[in-house]
Design a protein around this motif. Structure first.
Motif, PDB file in Angstrom:
ATOM      1  N   ILE A  38       0.850  -1.191   0.000  1.00 63.90           N
ATOM      2  CA  ILE A  38       0.000   0.000   0.000  1.00 63.90           C
ATOM      3  C   ILE A  38       0.886   1.241   0.000  1.00 63.90           C
ATOM      4  N   LEU A  39       0.825   2.004  -1.078  1.00 71.32           N
ATOM      5  CA  LEU A  39       1.559   3.262  -1.180  1.00 71.32           C
ATOM      6  C   LEU A  39       0.620   4.391  -0.774  1.00 71.32           C
ATOM      7  N   VAL A  40       0.927   5.057   0.323  1.00 75.04           N
ATOM      8  CA  VAL A  40       0.064   6.139   0.812  1.00 75.04           C
ATOM      9  C   VAL A  40       0.659   7.484   0.402  1.00 75.04           C
ATOM     10  N   ASP A  41      -0.078   8.209  -0.417  1.00 70.47           N
ATOM     11  CA  ASP A  41       0.313   9.561  -0.822  1.00 70.47           C
ATOM     12  C   ASP A  41       0.075  10.481   0.374  1.00 70.47           C
ATOM     13  N   PHE A  42       1.133  10.734   1.121  1.00 67.99           N
ATOM     14  CA  PHE A  42       1.008  11.485   2.370  1.00 67.99           C
ATOM     15  C   PHE A  42       1.372  12.943   2.120  1.00 67.99           C
ATOM     16  N   ASN A  43       0.413  13.702   1.553  1.00 68.70           N
ATOM     17  CA  ASN A  43       0.676  15.116   1.286  1.00 68.70           C
ATOM     18  C   ASN A  43       0.147  16.033   2.387  1.00 68.70           C
ATOM     19  N   GLY A  44      -0.499  15.441   3.395  1.00 69.14           N
ATOM     20  CA  GLY A  44      -0.925  16.203   4.552  1.00 69.14           C
ATOM     21  C   GLY A  44      -2.131  17.096   4.345  1.00 69.14           C
ATOM     22  N   TRP A  45      -2.849  16.875   3.230  1.00 72.57           N
ATOM     23  CA  TRP A  45      -3.957  17.778   2.926  1.00 72.57           C
ATOM     24  C   TRP A  45      -5.150  17.018   2.368  1.00 72.57           C
ATOM     25  N   GLN A  46      -6.331  17.500   2.702  1.00 73.30           N
ATOM     26  CA  GLN A  46      -7.552  17.004   2.084  1.00 73.30           C
ATOM     27  C   GLN A  46      -8.305  18.198   1.517  1.00 73.30           C
ATOM     28  N   THR A  47      -9.501  18.000   1.032  1.00 72.49           N
ATOM     29  CA  THR A  47     -10.173  19.024   0.230  1.00 72.49           C
ATOM     30  C   THR A  47     -10.090  20.426   0.810  1.00 72.49           C
ATOM     31  N   GLY A  88      -1.528   5.587  13.821  1.00 69.97           N
ATOM     32  CA  GLY A  88      -2.370   4.481  14.256  1.00 69.97           C
ATOM     33  C   GLY A  88      -2.147   3.241  13.444  1.00 69.97           C
ATOM     34  N   ALA A  89      -1.966   3.419  12.140  1.00 69.91           N
ATOM     35  CA  ALA A  89      -1.724   2.266  11.271  1.00 69.91           C
ATOM     36  C   ALA A  89      -0.410   1.585  11.626  1.00 69.91           C
ATOM     37  N   MET A  90       0.588   2.381  12.022  1.00 67.75           N
ATOM     38  CA  MET A  90       1.876   1.816  12.387  1.00 67.75           C
ATOM     39  C   MET A  90       1.772   0.958  13.649  1.00 67.75           C
ATOM     40  N   GLY A  91       0.728   1.195  14.434  1.00 65.76           N
ATOM     41  CA  GLY A  91       0.547   0.414  15.652  1.00 65.76           C
ATOM     42  C   GLY A  91      -0.115  -0.927  15.432  1.00 65.76           C
ATOM     43  N   LEU A  92      -0.602  -1.169  14.218  1.00 64.75           N
ATOM     44  CA  LEU A  92      -1.237  -2.455  13.940  1.00 64.75           C
ATOM     45  C   LEU A  92      -0.189  -3.557  13.884  1.00 64.75           C
ATOM     46  N   ARG A  93      -0.466  -4.662  14.542  1.00 67.49           N
ATOM     47  CA  ARG A  93       0.451  -5.802  14.478  1.00 67.49           C
ATOM     48  C   ARG A  93       0.391  -6.424  13.099  1.00 67.49           C
ATOM     49  N   ASP A  94       1.501  -7.012  12.691  1.00 63.39           N
ATOM     50  CA  ASP A  94       1.590  -7.755  11.432  1.00 63.39           C
ATOM     51  C   ASP A  94       1.385  -6.887  10.205  1.00 63.39           C
ATOM     52  N   ILE A  95       1.718  -5.605  10.311  1.00 67.44           N
ATOM     53  CA  ILE A  95       1.825  -4.741   9.139  1.00 67.44           C
ATOM     54  C   ILE A  95       3.205  -4.107   9.168  1.00 67.44           C
ATOM     55  N   GLU A  96       3.938  -4.273   8.082  1.00 64.80           N
ATOM     56  CA  GLU A  96       5.265  -3.674   7.979  1.00 64.80           C
ATOM     57  C   GLU A  96       5.108  -2.237   7.487  1.00 64.80           C
ATOM     58  N   THR A  97       5.704  -1.289   8.182  1.00 65.97           N
ATOM     59  CA  THR A  97       5.599   0.113   7.780  1.00 65.97           C
ATOM     60  C   THR A  97       6.964   0.638   7.329  1.00 65.97           C
ATOM     61  N   VAL A  98       6.931   1.383   6.234  1.00 60.17           N
ATOM     62  CA  VAL A  98       8.149   1.920   5.625  1.00 60.17           C
ATOM     63  C   VAL A  98       7.881   3.378   5.274  1.00 60.17           C
ATOM     64  N   GLU A  99       8.907   4.215   5.326  1.00 56.79           N
ATOM     65  CA  GLU A  99       8.770   5.601   4.901  1.00 56.79           C
ATOM     66  C   GLU A  99       9.696   5.855   3.722  1.00 56.79           C
ATOM     67  N   VAL A 100       9.219   6.671   2.772  1.00 57.08           N
ATOM     68  CA  VAL A 100       9.988   6.956   1.574  1.00 57.08           C
ATOM     69  C   VAL A 100       9.618   8.356   1.083  1.00 57.08           C
ATOM     70  N   ASP A 101      10.532   8.978   0.363  1.00 58.15           N
ATOM     71  CA  ASP A 101      10.238  10.242  -0.304  1.00 58.15           C
ATOM     72  C   ASP A 101       9.317   9.928  -1.479  1.00 58.15           C
ATOM     73  N   GLY A 102       8.094  10.437  -1.426  1.00 55.50           N
ATOM     74  CA  GLY A 102       7.110  10.117  -2.449  1.00 55.50           C
ATOM     75  C   GLY A 102       7.379  10.736  -3.804  1.00 55.50           C
ATOM     76  N   ALA A 112       4.535   7.546   1.890  1.00 59.49           N
ATOM     77  CA  ALA A 112       5.263   8.258   0.844  1.00 59.49           C
ATOM     78  C   ALA A 112       5.021   9.751   1.028  1.00 59.49           C
ATOM     79  N   SER A 113       5.992  10.428   1.615  1.00 58.64           N
ATOM     80  CA  SER A 113       5.845  11.857   1.902  1.00 58.64           C
ATOM     81  C   SER A 113       5.896  12.659   0.602  1.00 58.64           C
ATOM     82  N   THR A 114       4.837  13.424   0.345  1.00 58.88           N
ATOM     83  CA  THR A 114       4.757  14.216  -0.872  1.00 58.88           C
ATOM     84  C   THR A 114       4.379  15.656  -0.539  1.00 58.88           C
ATOM     85  N   SER A 115       4.462  16.510  -1.539  1.00 62.02           N
ATOM     86  CA  SER A 115       4.073  17.906  -1.376  1.00 62.02           C
ATOM     87  C   SER A 115       3.206  18.329  -2.546  1.00 62.02           C
ATOM     88  N   ARG A 116       2.134  19.016  -2.242  1.00 65.56           N
ATOM     89  CA  ARG A 116       1.262  19.516  -3.306  1.00 65.56           C
ATOM     90  C   ARG A 116       1.989  20.512  -4.198  1.00 65.56           C
TER      91      ARG A 116
END
Length: 265
Positions: A162-171, A183-197, A220-224
């Motif tokens: 799952i690639l999450v477009d983490f731009n920090g903004w909604q409508t 919260g998602a990082m706290g779920l057991r049995d899910i591997e979490t990774v950070e990357v420059d989006g 995936a940290s991104t910027s609008r």
């Protein structure tokens, strides 16, 4: 082997189509552009036809549909994607992806969490199939997304990325990051990774190195505004009409040559 998707061209084509049509989501398309380009490059450059057939890409972030269409048009020159075909009733290039309308689009998306749930279902139904889904950070506030993540973790869907477009903004407001990814990082049995989006090489490496032992959730940290240095007020890109000075900034920054102006009808 096909050439990698040209992310710069993808951005220009996607935004040009939105400006011509005078309808569409500029920011969603731009922040997800490198993720979409990387995912399409990964899919088309798999070494064998069997591997391509055993892989699935889902754009759960349906508002970024113009970027997906622009990338697909690089792969298949027969796709006549432009401002003349975007968001038309009789066109396959809807405002949100529609199941079966264009290649690779297996389900309709746009409603929050739907594409993520579909992707998890595909991964669950066929453990040999590699499934990549591009979601948004705002989407992770939806209950369906959390139910999907919990099921994916419990069933240890190691074939789901799952690639999450983490731009920090909604409508109309910022996304409360503490409620979405932490919260998602706290779920057991899910591997979490950070990357420059916006680092297509880093994203491509993640996709090529499919060594997951559980579902992999990528922040995936991104910027609008990553590709819009001339834009002073991003809020002008949300709404029914983009002001002329903002259109000019988009054309300048993305090097768009709008040869044909659409009537916008």
């Amino acid at each position: 082997m096909p050439s990698p998707i040209d992310a710069e061209r993808l951005r220009a084509d996607a935004v040009e189509s939105i400006l011509q049509r005078k309808s569409g989501h500029v920011m969603s398309s731009l922040s997800a552009s490198d993720l979409i380009a990387s995912a399409l490059s990964w899919l088309t450059q798999l070494p064998t036809a069997d591997e391509v057939m055993a892989s699935t890409l889902v754009l759960s972030k349906g508002h970024a549909a113009p970027a997906l269409y622009a990338g697909l048009a690089q792969i298949d020159s027969s796709l006549s994607f432009s401002g003349q075909t975007l968001r038309r009733i009789d066109s396959p290039f809807g405002g949100h992806p529609r199941a079966g309308a264009v290649p690779t689009v297996l389900t309709s998306t746009g409603s929050l969490g739907v594409g993520l749930a579909f992707a998890a279902g595909v991964a669950l139904g066929d453990p040999t199939r590699r499934v990549v889904v591009i979601a948004s950070d705002g989407e992770l506030q939806e209950g369906l997304a959390w139910e999907t993540l919990r099921i994916a973790a419990r069933r240890r869907l190691r074939n789901l990325l799952i690639l999450v477009d983490f731009n920090g903004w909604q409508t109309s407001s910022a996304v409360p990051s503490g409620e979405t990814f932490s919260g998602a990082m706290g779920l057991r049995d899910i591997e979490t990774v950070e990357v420059d989006g916006h680092d297509t090489q880093a994203i491509g490496s993640l996709l090529a190195r499919w060594d997951c032992t559980s579902p992999r959730l990528v922040r995936a940290s991104t910027s609008r505004l990553r590709y819009l240095p001339s834009l002073t007020n991003p809020d002008e890109l949300y709404g029914d009409r983009i002001p002329d000075h903002t259109r000019l900034a988009l054309q300048q920054d993305l090097r768009i040559d709008l040869v044909h102006e659409s009537s916008g009808s």
